[in-house]
Design a protein around this motif. Sequence first.
Motif, PDB file in Angstrom:
ATOM      1  N   THR A 140       0.842  -1.196   0.000  1.00 18.32           N
ATOM      2  CA  THR A 140       0.000   0.000   0.000  1.00 18.32           C
ATOM      3  C   THR A 140       0.873   1.240   0.000  1.00 18.32           C
ATOM      4  OG1 THR A 140      -0.119  -0.088   2.416  1.00 18.32           O
ATOM      5  CG2 THR A 140      -1.891  -1.134   1.197  1.00 18.32           C
ATOM      6  N   ALA A 141       0.421   2.248  -0.723  1.00 20.02           N
ATOM      7  CA  ALA A 141       1.209   3.470  -0.863  1.00 20.02           C
ATOM      8  C   ALA A 141       0.730   4.567   0.069  1.00 20.02           C
ATOM      9  CB  ALA A 141       1.147   3.959  -2.305  1.00 20.02           C
ATOM     10  N   ALA A 142      -0.383   4.327   0.744  1.00 20.47           N
ATOM     11  CA  ALA A 142      -0.947   5.354   1.621  1.00 20.47           C
ATOM     12  C   ALA A 142      -1.471   4.678   2.883  1.00 20.47           C
ATOM     13  CB  ALA A 142      -2.077   6.111   0.921  1.00 20.47           C
ATOM     14  N   PRO A 143      -1.507   5.388   4.008  1.00 18.72           N
ATOM     15  CA  PRO A 143      -2.011   4.802   5.253  1.00 18.72           C
ATOM     16  C   PRO A 143      -3.455   4.342   5.116  1.00 18.72           C
ATOM     17  CG  PRO A 143      -0.862   6.874   5.686  1.00 18.72           C
ATOM     18  CD  PRO A 143      -1.014   6.771   4.196  1.00 18.72           C
ATOM     19  N   ILE A 144      -3.769   3.270   5.800  1.00 20.77           N
ATOM     20  CA  ILE A 144      -5.146   2.782   5.903  1.00 20.77           C
ATOM     21  C   ILE A 144      -5.645   3.143   7.299  1.00 20.77           C
ATOM     22  CG2 ILE A 144      -6.648   0.760   5.861  1.00 20.77           C
ATOM     23  CD1 ILE A 144      -4.595  -0.581   4.033  1.00 20.77           C
ATOM     24  N   VAL A 145      -6.750   3.843   7.373  1.00 15.08           N
ATOM     25  CA  VAL A 145      -7.244   4.387   8.638  1.00 15.08           C
ATOM     26  C   VAL A 145      -8.604   3.775   8.961  1.00 15.08           C
ATOM     27  CG1 VAL A 145      -7.870   6.481   9.908  1.00 15.08           C
ATOM     28  CG2 VAL A 145      -6.025   6.548   8.205  1.00 15.08           C
ATOM     29  N   SER A 146      -8.788   3.400  10.224  1.00 19.98           N
ATOM     30  CA  SER A 146     -10.072   2.878  10.658  1.00 19.98           C
ATOM     31  C   SER A 146     -10.347   3.333  12.087  1.00 19.98           C
ATOM     32  CB  SER A 146     -10.090   1.348  10.581  1.00 19.98           C
ATOM     33  OG  SER A 146     -11.375   0.846  10.908  1.00 19.98           O
ATOM     34  N   GLU A 147     -11.595   3.208  12.498  1.00 22.24           N
ATOM     35  CA  GLU A 147     -12.002   3.602  13.844  1.00 22.24           C
ATOM     36  C   GLU A 147     -12.747   2.450  14.514  1.00 22.24           C
ATOM     37  OE1 GLU A 147     -12.791   8.386  13.650  1.00 22.24           O
ATOM     38  OE2 GLU A 147     -14.398   7.056  12.969  1.00 22.24           O
ATOM     39  N   VAL A 148     -12.534   2.340  15.815  1.00 19.79           N
ATOM     40  CA  VAL A 148     -13.270   1.395  16.656  1.00 19.79           C
ATOM     41  C   VAL A 148     -13.854   2.183  17.809  1.00 19.79           C
ATOM     42  CG1 VAL A 148     -13.044  -0.544  18.264  1.00 19.79           C
ATOM     43  CG2 VAL A 148     -11.935  -0.651  16.022  1.00 19.79           C
ATOM     44  N   TRP A 149     -15.115   1.871  18.158  1.00 13.90           N
ATOM     45  CA  TRP A 149     -15.791   2.617  19.218  1.00 13.90           C
ATOM     46  C   TRP A 149     -16.103   1.702  20.389  1.00 13.90           C
ATOM     47  CZ3 TRP A 149     -16.809   7.883  18.675  1.00 13.90           C
ATOM     48  CH2 TRP A 149     -16.534   8.412  17.405  1.00 13.90           C
ATOM     49  N   VAL A 184      -1.101   0.782   8.869  1.00 18.57           N
ATOM     50  CA  VAL A 184      -2.518   0.803   9.236  1.00 18.57           C
ATOM     51  C   VAL A 184      -2.615   1.492  10.590  1.00 18.57           C
ATOM     52  CG1 VAL A 184      -4.511  -0.601   9.902  1.00 18.57           C
ATOM     53  CG2 VAL A 184      -3.069  -1.302   7.967  1.00 18.57           C
ATOM     54  N   VAL A 185      -3.577   2.365  10.744  1.00 18.13           N
ATOM     55  CA  VAL A 185      -3.770   3.022  12.033  1.00 18.13           C
ATOM     56  C   VAL A 185      -5.227   2.861  12.455  1.00 18.13           C
ATOM     57  CG1 VAL A 185      -4.149   5.302  10.977  1.00 18.13           C
ATOM     58  CG2 VAL A 185      -3.503   5.141  13.387  1.00 18.13           C
ATOM     59  N   ILE A 186      -5.404   2.413  13.696  1.00 17.21           N
ATOM     60  CA  ILE A 186      -6.741   2.226  14.258  1.00 17.21           C
ATOM     61  C   ILE A 186      -6.913   3.230  15.395  1.00 17.21           C
ATOM     62  CG2 ILE A 186      -8.400   0.601  15.231  1.00 17.21           C
ATOM     63  CD1 ILE A 186      -7.271  -0.301  12.544  1.00 17.21           C
ATOM     64  N   TYR A 187      -7.913   4.066  15.275  1.00 19.06           N
ATOM     65  CA  TYR A 187      -8.251   4.998  16.352  1.00 19.06           C
ATOM     66  C   TYR A 187      -9.357   4.371  17.202  1.00 19.06           C
ATOM     67  CZ  TYR A 187      -5.772   8.509  13.565  1.00 19.06           C
ATOM     68  OH  TYR A 187      -4.812   9.211  12.854  1.00 19.06           O
ATOM     69  N   LYS A 188      -9.023   4.063  18.424  1.00 22.22           N
ATOM     70  CA  LYS A 188     -10.050   3.572  19.350  1.00 22.22           C
ATOM     71  C   LYS A 188     -10.667   4.774  20.046  1.00 22.22           C
ATOM     72  CE  LYS A 188     -12.503   2.001  22.629  1.00 22.22           C
ATOM     73  NZ  LYS A 188     -12.668   3.313  23.205  1.00 22.22           N
ATOM     74  N   ARG A 189     -11.898   5.102  19.662  1.00 20.70           N
ATOM     75  CA  ARG A 189     -12.563   6.292  20.196  1.00 20.70           C
ATOM     76  C   ARG A 189     -13.611   5.883  21.226  1.00 20.70           C
ATOM     77  NH1 ARG A 189     -10.489  10.337  17.265  1.00 20.70           N
ATOM     78  NH2 ARG A 189      -9.988   9.984  15.061  1.00 20.70           N
ATOM     79  N   LYS A 190     -13.873   6.786  22.134  1.00 21.20           N
ATOM     80  CA  LYS A 190     -14.846   6.532  23.186  1.00 21.20           C
ATOM     81  C   LYS A 190     -16.243   6.860  22.671  1.00 21.20           C
ATOM     82  CE  LYS A 190     -15.957   7.711  27.947  1.00 21.20           C
ATOM     83  NZ  LYS A 190     -16.431   6.371  28.271  1.00 21.20           N
ATOM     84  N   GLY A 191     -17.146   5.899  22.804  1.00 24.36           N
ATOM     85  CA  GLY A 191     -18.515   6.100  22.345  1.00 24.36           C
ATOM     86  C   GLY A 191     -19.199   4.774  22.137  1.00 24.36           C
ATOM     87  N   GLU A 192     -20.445   4.812  21.786  1.00 20.51           N
ATOM     88  CA  GLU A 192     -21.225   3.590  21.628  1.00 20.51           C
ATOM     89  C   GLU A 192     -20.844   2.873  20.334  1.00 20.51           C
ATOM     90  OE1 GLU A 192     -25.924   2.154  21.471  1.00 20.51           O
ATOM     91  OE2 GLU A 192     -25.401   4.276  21.708  1.00 20.51           O
TER      92      GLU A 192
END
Length: 984
Positions: A326-335, A502-510
Amino acid sequence: MIKNKFKYVLITLLVVLISSAFSISQKADNQIKTWEDGNANGYAYKYITNDPTHTRFYRLSNGLTVILSPSNKVPRIQTYIAVKAGSKTDPATHTGLAHYLEHMLFKGTDKFGSLDYAQEKPLLDEIERLYEQYNTTTDIEERKRIYAEIDKTSGEAAKYAIANEYDKMMAAMGAEGTNAFTSVEETVYTEDIPSNVIDKYLAVQAERFRNPVFRIFHTELEAVYEEKNRGLDDDGNKVFEEMFRLLFQNNNYGRQTTIGTIEHLKNPSLVEIRKYFNTYYVPNNMGIIMSGDFNPDEVIQKIDKAFGYMEPKELPVYTFEPEQETAAPIVSEVWGPQPERILLGYRLPGAATKDAQLLELVGSILTNGSAGLIDLNLIGKQKLLSAYAYPYVMKDYSTLLLGGNPTEGQSLEKVKDLLLNEINKLKSGNFSEDIITSIINNAKKEMIYAEEDYGDRAYQLMDNFVLGTDWLDRINMIERLSKISKQDIVDFANRYFKENYVVIYKRKGEDNNVVKVEKPAITPVTVNREDQSEFVKYVASIPENEIKPVWVDFNKDIQRETSGNYEVLAVKNENNELFSLTYHIETGSWSNKLLSLAAGYIDYIGTKNKNPEDISMEFYDLASSFSINVSPESTEIYLEGLQENFEKTVSLFDELLHNCLADKKALKAYIQRIQKSRQNRKENKNQIMYGLRNYAMFGEKNPFNQVLSNDELKKIKAEDLITCLRTLANYPHQILYYGPKSAKEIVETLNEVHKAPAQFLQLPPKVDYPQIDQNENQVLIAHFDMVQAEIFWIRNEDKYQEELLPKIQLFNQYFGGGMESIVFQTIRESKALAYSTYAYYATPDMKIKRNSFYAYIGTQADKFTEAVDGMNELLTELPQSKPAFENAKSALQKQLASERIIDEDILTYYLRANKLGQNYDVRKMIYDKLIGLELSDITDFHKEQISEKAFTYCIVAGEGKINQEKLNQLGKVKTLSLKEIFGY
């Protein structure tokens, strides 16, 4: 409990480095190590010259790998039976199958686990047929009808089943750590056994894998459902699964999870599970790994005889399309409700490659606990709440995982930038080449530690087998790493660490994607607790040599000297050149609320001549470390390292302790991080439950919530914490030394480098939190957004009585101690009400304090009523089982006989005995008294201490998710706010 290895993956980086190289001893660094052929008693094996562990690698005629590493330090053996089959090789239509199978390998065969297999088998066949029908049916009402048939037929089949016979046999042998785990590459079955039961162990294991019978399936399936729901409540688990999903889009590392999808969990196939067993559980795909007290020439013959019946088969080859760059970051979120965090990952080559081995060094340059780039630049300078780098090496690919938690007011994007900045320093060569030498020196020290532990040794050999790497490469790693230059690291970093993460943002929320596995209608099954199969009787009849217990003699095993006004207690290290030194001070956080804060603050301050980074680097260069551990009523300063650097290590720490300087800027950042950490604790269900338990034990004002308020925290002055630290050195304390020097020799050095003051300062007055009485049932509840509900039963009992110890230990073993216990068999095996459940009667750490009783169930919220009723039935009336009692008694006797308190642990054990008013090894009294105890003694103990008594129920659950009417029936309900629980 049976566990999913993925949940425990984020372990200390340095251990990973050690694990790859621990077989090199300090004295053998320059000796040549090569593979050689050996032969003894007709069995050929491979070994490595100058390997201090003397490990032998066998391959039997049927393809079974056997790895034997003898060590006679303790009369026990750590065993692993590893199968190279995990979630990676699950069928795509039946994910979670390897993990299912792991659970079912505890259920017995046609020879054990059954009263009458001939009568049982037709019913099991019918259950299998019904599950296949259930698996292919989509109509909801029809599925309910089929499941009702499964439940009914399972109840009939269970009348012939004997639950937990495997666990009972292992417990009777004195086994500990009976368990198994499934991961991406492997399923592993583990036992720690006394060395005299090797024949019994092999008889059971050979039978276990001969013809496993998948009985009591639907209740065990419910336990897997519970395990899945626990994972849904774990934000870290969700982050990890999302990371692998995005890193590995072609490989099953990311396409499948170890525990499986909810859809597949709801539609299991016993036919597919049997196919999987027949395909992968073959000798040419399995390894038996043992480390401990045995003669390898004898053991290999026994293993060959026991497992010679197994026939090899051709194995399917797992294939996959290579992952695309991959040539660019892959971004995802987990709540989710837990604190915010970030996980960043890079994909690298697999375990057998040189780059995977180099990755471990790179990981240590980033994080080593003291002097890595992240340690110094982010943690040391308090730019983040916490951060780490972790190289996770697997067969097909490896990963470098970077994790971080934000401090107050910090965005996750900022955390990502800070972590990437440290990666950029690697790429630009902005680090000292000396760090490579320091890492290698520290790894050598840790290897010595690992060589001494038969359990660690066995685990590393098992891991090597699973990954298929060359053990010679591993033990030669230090020599290879010592040839690596700074430029090699820079080139490596630029080759792999690009915009390809790959970057995973673990965010606070439902989390709106959470769908729990719903509770099916299950009728409790019988467990036939009183019965035994003929095979169990046969195993019990196998002869075993007696292991005579060895007790600690405090007068003979501990040397006593004085250094100035200090009492010095010493145990000589006869094994290697490592030392540990402890200053034990009889004051703690209950008497001084600032003490714990000061113990943490010392990591961020320096002296007039040295800044914090200098001090961290100096300790790391010495291959030494220190820690200040503050408990409620005592404080221990712990130093460890190489004996040759003993004087420098002690002097360096004393210099820091006596001459540390206040740093207001460091304090400001420190307090901000503490405030953020406090906020995070309120978002952690385990911390909430711990607070509830303290409230139940000590009342409204308890050790958990009697802490500095946020306002008080803000008013702390740096000078106050410095005073705390300097005062520690002037309090009276015992000195505990474990190392290669005698007490007299070490005192001569201590007289110079750790001089006692002319007069000790008086210790602050002791503060006590008395335990309260439970005079009536009470319910303490805290709400947390979660799928499950967790319940603790708590009762404060009478004061500590030494004469009760034999009954207490035997009661715990019988009632709630393991998978063979009454609690586990009833709550999980019979009623399928929980994945995790236990109960125990706890003794205090001081003679003047009280005993306590605890019971625990973690269950689905919709099973709350049944779970509470199930445990309360056991607390009201103790189920009677003479065979289970004798099994528990035998287990405890054998555990005590084979247990050895040695080396550094002698000193720790002595301190504990002192606080309990004991001047001898109390285990001897327990062992001697056990023989005279009967089931009636345990029954009477239960009646006197537990039955019909009041309890405080501590409950953490989602608001409105458990039965309010049931809560009111249990006792007076009090819903606690987070402020009431935490005190801030």
